[in-house]
Design a protein around this motif. Structure first.
Motif, mmCIF file in Angstrom:
data_model
loop_
_atom_site.group_PDB
_atom_site.id
_atom_site.type_symbol
_atom_site.label_atom_id
_atom_site.label_comp_id
_atom_site.label_asym_id
_atom_site.label_seq_id
_atom_site.Cartn_x
_atom_site.Cartn_y
_atom_site.Cartn_z
ATOM 1 N N LEU A 76 5.050 -7.218 -2.311
ATOM 2 C CA LEU A 76 4.078 -7.344 -1.230
ATOM 3 C C LEU A 76 3.668 -6.020 -0.596
ATOM 4 O O LEU A 76 2.647 -5.959 0.078
ATOM 5 C CB LEU A 76 4.611 -8.298 -0.161
ATOM 6 C CG LEU A 76 4.797 -9.738 -0.638
ATOM 7 C CD1 LEU A 76 5.351 -10.605 0.480
ATOM 8 C CD2 LEU A 76 3.511 -10.313 -1.173
ATOM 9 N N GLY A 77 4.433 -4.960 -0.816
ATOM 10 C CA GLY A 77 4.089 -3.657 -0.250
ATOM 11 C C GLY A 77 2.682 -3.202 -0.572
ATOM 12 O O GLY A 77 1.944 -2.759 0.320
ATOM 13 N N PRO A 78 2.256 -3.303 -1.840
ATOM 14 C CA PRO A 78 0.894 -2.882 -2.156
ATOM 15 C C PRO A 78 -0.172 -3.628 -1.342
ATOM 16 O O PRO A 78 -1.188 -3.046 -0.975
ATOM 17 C CB PRO A 78 0.762 -3.194 -3.646
ATOM 18 C CG PRO A 78 2.166 -3.063 -4.163
ATOM 19 C CD PRO A 78 3.027 -3.621 -3.057
ATOM 20 N N LEU A 79 0.075 -4.896 -1.042
ATOM 21 C CA LEU A 79 -0.880 -5.640 -0.219
ATOM 22 C C LEU A 79 -0.752 -5.288 1.255
ATOM 23 O O LEU A 79 -1.754 -5.121 1.945
ATOM 24 C CB LEU A 79 -0.683 -7.148 -0.405
ATOM 25 C CG LEU A 79 -1.078 -7.698 -1.763
ATOM 26 C CD1 LEU A 79 -0.732 -9.174 -1.852
ATOM 27 C CD2 LEU A 79 -2.545 -7.469 -2.028
ATOM 28 N N VAL A 80 0.469 -5.181 1.734
ATOM 29 C CA VAL A 80 0.687 -4.851 3.138
ATOM 30 C C VAL A 80 0.035 -3.513 3.497
ATOM 31 O O VAL A 80 -0.582 -3.370 4.550
ATOM 32 C CB VAL A 80 2.199 -4.832 3.462
ATOM 33 C CG1 VAL A 80 2.475 -4.204 4.814
ATOM 34 C CG2 VAL A 80 2.760 -6.256 3.405
ATOM 35 N N TYR A 81 0.146 -2.556 2.587
ATOM 36 C CA TYR A 81 -0.441 -1.238 2.830
ATOM 37 C C TYR A 81 -1.868 -1.128 2.296
ATOM 38 O O TYR A 81 -2.432 -0.032 2.259
ATOM 39 C CB TYR A 81 0.449 -0.149 2.229
ATOM 40 C CG TYR A 81 1.781 -0.065 2.932
ATOM 41 C CD1 TYR A 81 1.851 0.261 4.279
ATOM 42 C CD2 TYR A 81 2.960 -0.356 2.264
ATOM 43 C CE1 TYR A 81 3.071 0.310 4.940
ATOM 44 C CE2 TYR A 81 4.184 -0.303 2.916
ATOM 45 C CZ TYR A 81 4.227 0.035 4.256
ATOM 46 O OH TYR A 81 5.440 0.080 4.903
ATOM 47 N N ALA A 82 -2.446 -2.259 1.911
ATOM 48 C CA ALA A 82 -3.831 -2.326 1.447
ATOM 49 C C ALA A 82 -4.126 -1.279 0.386
ATOM 50 O O ALA A 82 -5.055 -0.491 0.500
ATOM 51 C CB ALA A 82 -4.794 -2.205 2.632
ATOM 52 N N SER A 83 -3.321 -1.278 -0.659
ATOM 53 C CA SER A 83 -3.521 -0.353 -1.769
ATOM 54 C C SER A 83 -4.951 -0.453 -2.274
ATOM 55 O O SER A 83 -5.407 -1.517 -2.681
ATOM 56 C CB SER A 83 -2.544 -0.696 -2.903
ATOM 57 O OG SER A 83 -2.983 -0.158 -4.122
#
Length: 119
Positions: A76-83
Motif C-alpha cells: 500500500l505504500g506506493p498508493l499512500v505516497y501517490a507514486s
C-alpha cells in the motif's frame, strides 16, 4: 498489482515479478487483507481501485490511507505516497480491472490446490 504496485518497484530498479513475488503478494493480500485492514476497509479499497480505473484516483488513495497501511507497506505504500508511476499506470486509457479480482481469486485458488506445501 500490475498497475497499483509494480510501477513503483520498476522505477527503482526492482523486479516485482522475480520469484513470483507478484503472486505471493496478491495471495498475501487476499488472505490477510480483511484481517489486517478490516473487512469493510479492505472491500472499500478493492471497490475504489475499480473506480480508480475510471479516473477516480483520489478515492483509491484515500481508501489506502485510511487503512492501517503500515501492516503491508510494500503493497500500500506506493498508493499512500501517490507514486506517480503507479497513478499513471492506473490511469492508462483502456486499462480495466473489472474482472481482474475474480481472475486473481481463481489463480490463487488454483495455485493453492497444486502447491506442494507453502508457496
Amino acid at each position: 498489482m500490475d498497475y497499483a504496485v509494480e510501477p513503483f518497484y520498476y522505477e527503482r530498479g526492482l523486479n516485482f515479478y522475480e520469484d513470483g513475488q507478484n503472486y505471493a503478494l496478491a495471495s498475501l493480500l487476499y488472505r490477510t487483507g480483511p484481517t489486517l485492514f478490516g473487512k469493510k476497509g479492505f472491500e472499500a479499497l478493492l471497490a475504489n481501485f475499480q473506480m480508480a480505473i475510471r479516473k477516480k484516483l483520489q478515492l483509491l488513495l484515500n481508501s489506502a490511507r485510511n487503512l492501517d497501511w503500515k501492516e503491508l507497506p510494500q503493497l500500500l505504500g506506493p498508493l499512500v505516497y501517490a507514486s506517480s508511476e503507479c497513478l499513471a499506470a492506473i490511469a492508462t486509457p483502456g486499462v480495466t480491472t473489472d474482472t481482474a479480482f475474480v481472475v486473481l481469486q481463481s489463480l490463487i485458488s488454483r495455485m493453492e490446490v497444486i502447491a506442494f506445501g507453502t508457496y
